[in-house]
Write an enzyme that holds these catalytic residues in place. Structure first.
Site, mmCIF file in Angstrom:
data_model
loop_
_atom_site.group_PDB
_atom_site.id
_atom_site.type_symbol
_atom_site.label_atom_id
_atom_site.label_comp_id
_atom_site.label_asym_id
_atom_site.label_seq_id
_atom_site.Cartn_x
_atom_site.Cartn_y
_atom_site.Cartn_z
ATOM 1 N NE ARG A 66 -32.317 52.593 62.163
ATOM 2 C CZ ARG A 66 -33.614 53.154 62.046
ATOM 3 N NH1 ARG A 66 -33.931 54.517 62.695
ATOM 4 N NH2 ARG A 66 -34.697 52.671 61.457
ATOM 5 C CE1 TYR A 119 -6.568 54.335 65.073
ATOM 6 C CE2 TYR A 119 -8.537 55.401 63.778
ATOM 7 C CZ TYR A 119 -7.857 54.457 64.249
ATOM 8 O OH TYR A 119 -8.308 53.039 63.837
ATOM 9 C CG ASP A 191 -9.859 60.288 69.908
ATOM 10 O OD1 ASP A 191 -9.937 59.398 70.719
ATOM 11 O OD2 ASP A 191 -9.898 59.909 68.700
ATOM 12 C CE LYS A 216 -8.571 51.040 68.654
ATOM 13 N NZ LYS A 216 -8.160 52.429 68.227
#
Ligand SMILES: *Cc1c(COP(=O)(O)O)cnc(C)c1O
Length: 399
Positions: A66, A119, A191, A216
């Site tokens: 992690r 978004y 972003d 994306k």
């Protein structure tokens, strides 16, 4: 558990001296020819969740997956190299990256100033999740940096923009908004999912944090969900890493590998996406059944000059209105054969959708209409297929 400072595992020339395309292939995956090393030419997928040590009080380079994993680290190094960032962190989705960022830097009573065309998932996170923790978001038309400055309140701690936006392809002047943020001591988050670092590098324009949905263009093949944060400030990086490790939304090794693989062709793909999108936009602009066409690469786009000034390309996403009713728009979409009717964007295949009913259905109708998302607005993510085939497909569906 200790924090780890990131280091590119390279004995070669510093990545900054290499061009983007070369970094996309090599950064983070430099071949290790030292004695005992395998000489792998691609990063290996490391699946171990824990790492052995020889001394109780002395962990090795890795401790627990992690906190850090070699495959994820290779990706983080490559992503940082591509965004001209000092540090990168990879998450299990774009929204996981956003959540970690918000939890790391804000507390109850703080507020965010965000672009009014965001978004849909980010809007939902801000409006439906973070409001429960006393963090409010107000929205502003960030096409004008003055409006952003006028909307700053004493509680404002962060400015959040996308450029171009989704689905209206509006631009924010990143440099001008970075100056506003600096004057008021605010953190500027950009972003950069739509243009990718191949076309736009917000940290170079003055942003503090770049957010990505790796799902994306960066992954690029519609087969991996992921997110990333890129920063230059070491303290900020350490804080984000502490929160990433504490909350746990990390990108798994196999997904890190797929993203590394996708990134190697980012430059080639973005070139083709951009060329195809411009041709499709020009075709649509000349078609009598199409109303407005929104694409920053068109001379008719109100911010075309800004697009040229702050980015080196216009990306693969465009939106347009089909003349007629919502039913006409739906009929057009369902007739397409090569464009796939689906949410998402940024994959090699062309995708197309109706924001009012699909990606932006969670935005209220009145709000949608106020900002210009009509019921006939169509968003297309133009893929890398032969553009003649794409245009023929649009033509037959419009006929
Ligand atoms: C898809 C997307 C996100 C969210 O990313 P996920 O990987 O789906 O969580 C954030 N911002 C933009 C601009 C996006 O397109």
């Amino acid at each position: 558990m200790e924090q780890k400072t990131q280091h590119a595992h390279s004995d070669n020339a510093p990545a900054q001296t290499l061009s983007f395309t070369t970094k996309a292939v090599h950064s983070g995956e430099e071949v290790d020819l030292r004695e005992g090393a395998t000489g792998d030419v691609v990063a290996a997928i490391h699946l171990a969740t824990t790492y052995a040590r020889s001394k109780v009080g002395e962990p090795g380079r890795y401790e627990y997956a992690r906190l850090q994993n070699p495959t994820r680290e290779a990706l983080e190094v490559k992503l940082a190299a591509l965004e001209n960032a000092r540090y990168g962190l990879a998450f299990s989705s774009g929204l996981a990256a956003e959540t970690t960022l918000l939890l790391s830097l804000l507390k109850a009573g703080d507020s965010i100033l965000a672009f009014d065309d965001l978004y849909g998932g980010t809007k939902r996170l801000l409006d439906q999740v973070f409001t429960s923790f006393g963090i409010e978001t107000s929205y502003v038309d960030a096409t004008n940096a003055l409006l952003v400055e006028n909307a700053v309140k004493p509680s404002t701690k962060m400015v959040w923009i996308e450029s171009p936006t989704n689905p209206l392809l509006k631009l924010a002047d990143i440099r001008a908004i970075a100056n506003v943020a600096r004057r008021h001591g605010l953190i500027l988050v950009v972003d950069n999912t739509f243009l990718s670092p191949y076309f736009q590098r917000p940290l170079d324009l003055g942003a503090d944090v770049v957010v990505h949905s790796l799902t994306k263009y960066l992954g690029g093949h519609s087969d991996v969900l992921g997110g990333a944060l890129l920063v230059n400030n070491q303290q900020l990086y350490e804080r984000l890493q502490l929160h990433q490790n504490s909350t746990g939304a990390v990108l798994p090794p196999f997904d890190s590998y797929l993203t590394l693989r996708g990134l190697k062709t980012l430059a080639l793909r973005m070139e083709q996406h951009g060329k195809n999108a411009l041709e499709v936009a020009r075709f649509l602009e000349g078609h009598h059944k199409v109303g407005r066409v929104l694409y920053p690469g068109l001379e008719s786009h109100p911010q075309h000059e800004l697009a040229k000034a702050q980015a080196s390309g216009f990306g693969g996403v465009l939106s347009f209105d089909v003349k007629g009713t919502a039913a006409d728009a739906e009929r057009f979409l369902e007739r397409l054969k090569i464009f796939t009717l689906a949410e998402s964007l940024g994959g090699v295949e062309s995708l197309i959708e109706l924001p009012a009913v699909m990606t932006h259905a969670s935005v209220e109708k009145a709000e949608r209409e106020k900002i210009g998302i009509t019921d006939t607005l169509i968003r297309a993510s133009v893929g890398i297929e032969d553009v003649a085939d794409l245009i023929a497909d649009l033509k037959q569906a419009l006929a």
